[in-house]
Scaffold this motif. Sequence first.
Motif, PDB file in Angstrom:
ATOM      1  N   ILE A   9       0.842  -1.208   0.000  1.00 50.44           N
ATOM      2  CA  ILE A   9       0.000   0.000   0.000  1.00 50.44           C
ATOM      3  C   ILE A   9       0.871   1.250   0.000  1.00 50.44           C
ATOM      4  N   ILE A  10       1.895   1.284   0.825  1.00 54.76           N
ATOM      5  CA  ILE A  10       2.786   2.449   0.885  1.00 54.76           C
ATOM      6  C   ILE A  10       3.521   2.616  -0.438  1.00 54.76           C
ATOM      7  N   LEU A  11       4.024   1.534  -0.982  1.00 56.58           N
ATOM      8  CA  LEU A  11       4.725   1.598  -2.259  1.00 56.58           C
ATOM      9  C   LEU A  11       3.796   2.071  -3.371  1.00 56.58           C
ATOM     10  N   SER A  12       2.569   1.635  -3.362  1.00 59.77           N
ATOM     11  CA  SER A  12       1.598   2.057  -4.376  1.00 59.77           C
ATOM     12  C   SER A  12       1.323   3.554  -4.285  1.00 59.77           C
ATOM     13  N   CYS A  13       1.146   4.057  -3.070  1.00 56.70           N
ATOM     14  CA  CYS A  13       0.883   5.489  -2.880  1.00 56.70           C
ATOM     15  C   CYS A  13       2.054   6.331  -3.361  1.00 56.70           C
ATOM     16  N   ILE A  14       3.256   5.920  -3.045  1.00 56.15           N
ATOM     17  CA  ILE A  14       4.442   6.667  -3.465  1.00 56.15           C
ATOM     18  C   ILE A  14       4.595   6.642  -4.982  1.00 56.15           C
ATOM     19  N   SER A  15       4.394   5.497  -5.594  1.00 61.56           N
ATOM     20  CA  SER A  15       4.594   5.397  -7.040  1.00 61.56           C
ATOM     21  C   SER A  15       3.536   6.175  -7.811  1.00 61.56           C
ATOM     22  N   PHE A  16       2.303   6.241  -7.327  1.00 64.98           N
ATOM     23  CA  PHE A  16       1.266   6.989  -8.032  1.00 64.98           C
ATOM     24  C   PHE A  16       1.532   8.492  -7.950  1.00 64.98           C
ATOM     25  N   ASN A  17       2.138   8.959  -6.876  1.00 73.41           N
ATOM     26  CA  ASN A  17       2.433  10.376  -6.737  1.00 73.41           C
ATOM     27  C   ASN A  17       3.594  10.815  -7.623  1.00 73.41           C
ATOM     28  N   THR A  18       4.515   9.928  -7.945  1.00 72.27           N
ATOM     29  CA  THR A  18       5.679  10.311  -8.738  1.00 72.27           C
ATOM     30  C   THR A  18       5.479  10.089 -10.230  1.00 72.27           C
ATOM     31  N   ILE A  19       4.422   9.399 -10.632  1.00 71.94           N
ATOM     32  CA  ILE A  19       4.205   9.109 -12.047  1.00 71.94           C
ATOM     33  C   ILE A  19       3.485  10.246 -12.761  1.00 71.94           C
ATOM     34  N   THR A  20       2.975  11.218 -12.061  1.00 69.71           N
ATOM     35  CA  THR A  20       2.243  12.313 -12.677  1.00 69.71           C
ATOM     36  C   THR A  20       3.113  13.000 -13.720  1.00 69.71           C
ATOM     37  N   PRO A  21       2.690  13.053 -14.994  1.00 71.40           N
ATOM     38  CA  PRO A  21       3.504  13.669 -16.040  1.00 71.40           C
ATOM     39  C   PRO A  21       3.558  15.180 -15.896  1.00 71.40           C
ATOM     40  N   THR A  22       4.715  15.762 -16.214  1.00 71.10           N
ATOM     41  CA  THR A  22       4.850  17.210 -16.092  1.00 71.10           C
ATOM     42  C   THR A  22       4.196  17.940 -17.246  1.00 71.10           C
ATOM     43  N   TYR A  23       4.009  17.260 -18.397  1.00 73.09           N
ATOM     44  CA  TYR A  23       3.387  17.952 -19.514  1.00 73.09           C
ATOM     45  C   TYR A  23       1.907  18.181 -19.301  1.00 73.09           C
ATOM     46  N   ALA A  24       1.317  17.587 -18.258  1.00 74.97           N
ATOM     47  CA  ALA A  24      -0.094  17.801 -17.969  1.00 74.97           C
ATOM     48  C   ALA A  24      -0.325  19.222 -17.459  1.00 74.97           C
ATOM     49  N   THR A  25       0.734  19.862 -16.984  1.00 74.43           N
ATOM     50  CA  THR A  25       0.623  21.229 -16.516  1.00 74.43           C
ATOM     51  C   THR A  25       0.533  22.162 -17.706  1.00 74.43           C
ATOM     52  N   THR A  26      -0.634  22.750 -17.900  1.00 72.34           N
ATOM     53  CA  THR A  26      -0.808  23.624 -19.049  1.00 72.34           C
ATOM     54  C   THR A  26      -1.182  25.040 -18.644  1.00 72.34           C
ATOM     55  N   LEU A  27      -1.286  25.333 -17.362  1.00 68.46           N
ATOM     56  CA  LEU A  27      -1.579  26.679 -16.895  1.00 68.46           C
ATOM     57  C   LEU A  27      -0.292  27.329 -16.423  1.00 68.46           C
ATOM     58  N   PHE A  28      -0.014  28.504 -16.959  1.00 69.37           N
ATOM     59  CA  PHE A  28       1.239  29.180 -16.652  1.00 69.37           C
ATOM     60  C   PHE A  28       0.978  30.606 -16.206  1.00 69.37           C
ATOM     61  N   LYS A  29       1.741  31.032 -15.196  1.00 71.66           N
ATOM     62  CA  LYS A  29       1.712  32.414 -14.742  1.00 71.66           C
ATOM     63  C   LYS A  29       3.023  33.061 -15.152  1.00 71.66           C
ATOM     64  N   GLU A  30       3.236  34.281 -14.712  1.00 71.90           N
ATOM     65  CA  GLU A  30       4.435  35.032 -15.078  1.00 71.90           C
ATOM     66  C   GLU A  30       5.696  34.239 -14.746  1.00 71.90           C
ATOM     67  N   GLY A  31       6.611  34.188 -15.720  1.00 67.52           N
ATOM     68  CA  GLY A  31       7.862  33.479 -15.486  1.00 67.52           C
ATOM     69  C   GLY A  31       8.509  33.033 -16.775  1.00 67.52           C
ATOM     70  N   VAL A  32       9.649  32.359 -16.627  1.00 69.06           N
ATOM     71  CA  VAL A  32      10.389  31.803 -17.755  1.00 69.06           C
ATOM     72  C   VAL A  32      10.316  30.287 -17.637  1.00 69.06           C
ATOM     73  N   TYR A  33       9.909  29.621 -18.718  1.00 65.80           N
ATOM     74  CA  TYR A  33       9.729  28.177 -18.714  1.00 65.80           C
ATOM     75  C   TYR A  33      10.572  27.548 -19.810  1.00 65.80           C
ATOM     76  N   LYS A  34      11.289  26.506 -19.458  1.00 68.48           N
ATOM     77  CA  LYS A  34      12.078  25.745 -20.418  1.00 68.48           C
ATOM     78  C   LYS A  34      11.227  24.556 -20.858  1.00 68.48           C
ATOM     79  N   LEU A  35      10.999  24.415 -22.149  1.00 64.41           N
ATOM     80  CA  LEU A  35      10.084  23.393 -22.638  1.00 64.41           C
ATOM     81  C   LEU A  35      10.587  21.977 -22.404  1.00 64.41           C
ATOM     82  N   SER A  36      11.900  21.775 -22.280  1.00 62.49           N
ATOM     83  CA  SER A  36      12.404  20.429 -21.997  1.00 62.49           C
ATOM     84  C   SER A  36      11.944  19.952 -20.620  1.00 62.49           C
TER      85      SER A  36
END
Length: 103
Positions: A9-36
């Motif tokens: 159960i602990i391993l499952s919770c940890i792995s689900f939290n780290t698998i979230t893809p970063t490209y799902a973030t599509t809302l941006f505020k002021e700043g500089v973003y590197k597409l890589s």
Amino acid sequence: MKRFIVFFIILSCISFNTITPTYATTLFKEGVYKLSDLNVPEGEFYSAVNLSKENEVLLQIYDEKQVLLQFLKMPPGTKKVNLVALKPTYRIVILGNGQISIT
């Protein structure tokens, strides 16, 4: 057996939290973003929308040599605006108090 279930159960919770893809973030505020950092596939076309109803936003896209490829002045509530084909080496600069959605 109980230890195995608790460990699983602990391993499952940890792995689900780290698998979230970063490209799902599509809302941006002021700043500089590197597409890589956002896992953007090379050559894909995207569009941008200013979600703010009160604030203007400036959007700039630079290539790896810091050459300005696109500059957009987006008034509040701007509809979809097409962006240049993005590459992982590009950078996006957002200026203003608005919020931009890139899809």
